[in-house]
Scaffold this motif. Structure first.
Motif, short mmCIF file in Angstrom:
data_model
loop_
_atom_site.label_atom_id
_atom_site.label_comp_id
_atom_site.label_asym_id
_atom_site.label_seq_id
_atom_site.Cartn_x
_atom_site.Cartn_y
_atom_site.Cartn_z
N UNK A 40 -15.53 -6.64 1.81
CA UNK A 40 -15.77 -8.07 1.74
C UNK A 40 -14.98 -9.03 0.83
N UNK A 41 -14.37 -10.29 1.29
CA UNK A 41 -13.72 -10.79 0.20
C UNK A 41 -11.95 -10.71 0.23
N UNK A 42 -11.44 -11.25 -0.46
CA UNK A 42 -10.15 -10.66 -0.51
C UNK A 42 -9.64 -9.37 -1.08
N UNK A 43 -8.79 -8.64 -0.49
CA UNK A 43 -8.69 -7.31 -0.93
C UNK A 43 -7.27 -6.90 -1.31
N UNK A 44 -6.85 -7.08 -2.81
CA UNK A 44 -5.72 -6.46 -3.11
C UNK A 44 -5.79 -4.95 -3.39
N UNK A 45 -4.98 -4.19 -2.98
CA UNK A 45 -5.21 -2.64 -2.89
C UNK A 45 -4.37 -2.01 -3.97
N UNK A 46 -3.55 -2.57 -4.70
CA UNK A 46 -2.96 -2.08 -5.70
C UNK A 46 -3.70 -1.33 -6.88
N UNK A 47 -4.98 -1.39 -6.91
CA UNK A 47 -5.63 -0.70 -8.03
C UNK A 47 -6.47 0.59 -7.42
N UNK A 48 -5.92 0.81 -6.03
CA UNK A 48 -6.44 2.19 -5.54
C UNK A 48 -5.25 2.70 -4.70
N UNK A 49 -4.50 3.66 -5.97
CA UNK A 49 -3.42 4.25 -5.42
C UNK A 49 -3.61 5.25 -4.11
N UNK A 50 -4.63 6.04 -4.17
CA UNK A 50 -4.83 6.71 -3.08
C UNK A 50 -5.02 6.08 -1.92
N UNK A 51 -5.66 5.06 -1.55
CA UNK A 51 -5.77 4.46 -0.29
C UNK A 51 -4.24 3.57 -0.12
N UNK A 52 -3.73 3.12 -1.27
CA UNK A 52 -2.24 2.52 -0.89
C UNK A 52 -1.11 3.67 -0.36
N UNK A 53 -1.07 4.88 -0.68
CA UNK A 53 -0.41 5.93 -0.56
C UNK A 53 -0.62 6.31 1.23
N UNK B 182 -8.93 20.86 3.02
CA UNK B 182 -8.77 19.53 3.05
C UNK B 182 -7.33 18.99 3.22
N UNK B 183 -7.39 17.96 4.27
CA UNK B 183 -6.15 17.64 4.77
C UNK B 183 -5.32 17.05 3.71
N UNK B 184 -4.01 16.94 3.73
CA UNK B 184 -3.01 16.29 2.80
C UNK B 184 -3.17 15.05 3.51
N UNK B 185 -2.71 13.82 2.41
CA UNK B 185 -2.49 12.60 2.71
C UNK B 185 -1.67 12.43 3.89
#
Length: 264
Positions: free
Chosen positions: A94-107, A1-4
């Motif tokens: 869909x809709x407004x997307x604050x991303x702070x609740x998904x740490x992996x996606x943010x990182x 698995x690739x690292x982030x």
């Protein structure tokens, strides 16, 4: 698995290759996002602590990003690159997307933005040109990277640490630096200030503004609509239309629609 780190860097390199960017600094990130990626960017005053708000239309797939108007030019550029990262990885819903609740996606989006704005290979080339030596860099080298690539000092410092150019102790010092301070120390503050007039200004989406003018030329919307989209006084927009001979076409028949909002 690739690292982030690896996954995000590969995605950033692929993005640069796809758009023919090579290793060069991305001078106009807004034009790239709007004209070549198809994003609609608008620059507005946002609540404290929010750099951007992104929304995706579930039916059309169009992405609209409200970016904070700020004098922190480098942070604004990073924010746009960060949002591009979310799009590249398919993070938006869909809709407004604050991303702070998904740490992996943010990182992952943060890492993508870093590699998009300051590719490792490009950084190595720049440092080699000035005969820089590993673990012997000076603050002027950090300043050169920040100015050349238009990045936050922290972003450049992370890239330097990841590539073993600086020690952890140096990183701890340099991550506290700011672009305004470096620009004054090393003589490029005038150039930076010239760019701030744009980054700190509230302004509409270029794509939306262009489409509004096109609808006006086709006789489908009134001048007031163009003024509303562009955020300018009606009198000012009218003056520009007259000055550059931009006139609305006459509707060809009574069945023509006088207003077509869907085309925006």
């Amino acid at each position: 698995m690739k690292s982030t780190e690896t996954e995000a860097e590969h995605k950033a390199i692929a993005f640069r290759d796809r758009h023919g960017l090579g290793l060069a600094p991305i001078r106009d990130l807004v034009a790239l996002a709007e004209n070549r990626i198809g994003l609609d960017l608008v620059f507005e005053e946002l609540p404290a602590g929010i750099d951007a708000l992104t929304t995706k239309d579930g039916e059309t797939g169009k992405v609209f990003v409200a970016v904070a108007a700020t004098e922190n030019l480098e942070r604004q550029r990073f924010t746009i690159a960060h949002e591009i990262g979310h799009i590249e990885f398919g993070d938006l819903v869909e809709g407004f997307t604050p991303h702070e609740n998904n740490f992996d996606a943010e990182d992952r989006a943060h890492t993508f933005a870093r590699h998009l704005l300051i590719p490792r290979e490009a950084m190595h080339h720049l440092l080699a040109e000035v005969n820089a030596q590993r673990f012997a860099l000076e603050l002027r080298h950090l300043s050169s990277l920040v100015q050349f690539f238009g990045v936050l000092p922290t972003v450049a410092a992370i890239q330097l640490r990841e590539e073993s150019w600086i020690s952890d102790d140096t990183f701890s010092q340099w991550e506290q630096e700011t672009a305004p301070r470096l620009s004054v120390l090393f003589g490029w503050d005038a150039e930076r200030k010239a760019l701030l007039a744009t980054s700190a200004q509230k302004r509409p989406s270029q794509r939306l503004s262009s489409r509004a003018v096109d609808l006006y030329r086709r006789g489908l919307v009134a001048i007031e609509f163009v003024a509303s989209v562009t955020g300018r006084p009606v009198s000012e927009v009218e003056a520009d239309m007259k000055r550059f001979d931009i006139e609305p076409a006459k509707l060809s028949s009574a069945t023509d629609e006088p207003f077509v909002i869907d085309e925006l």
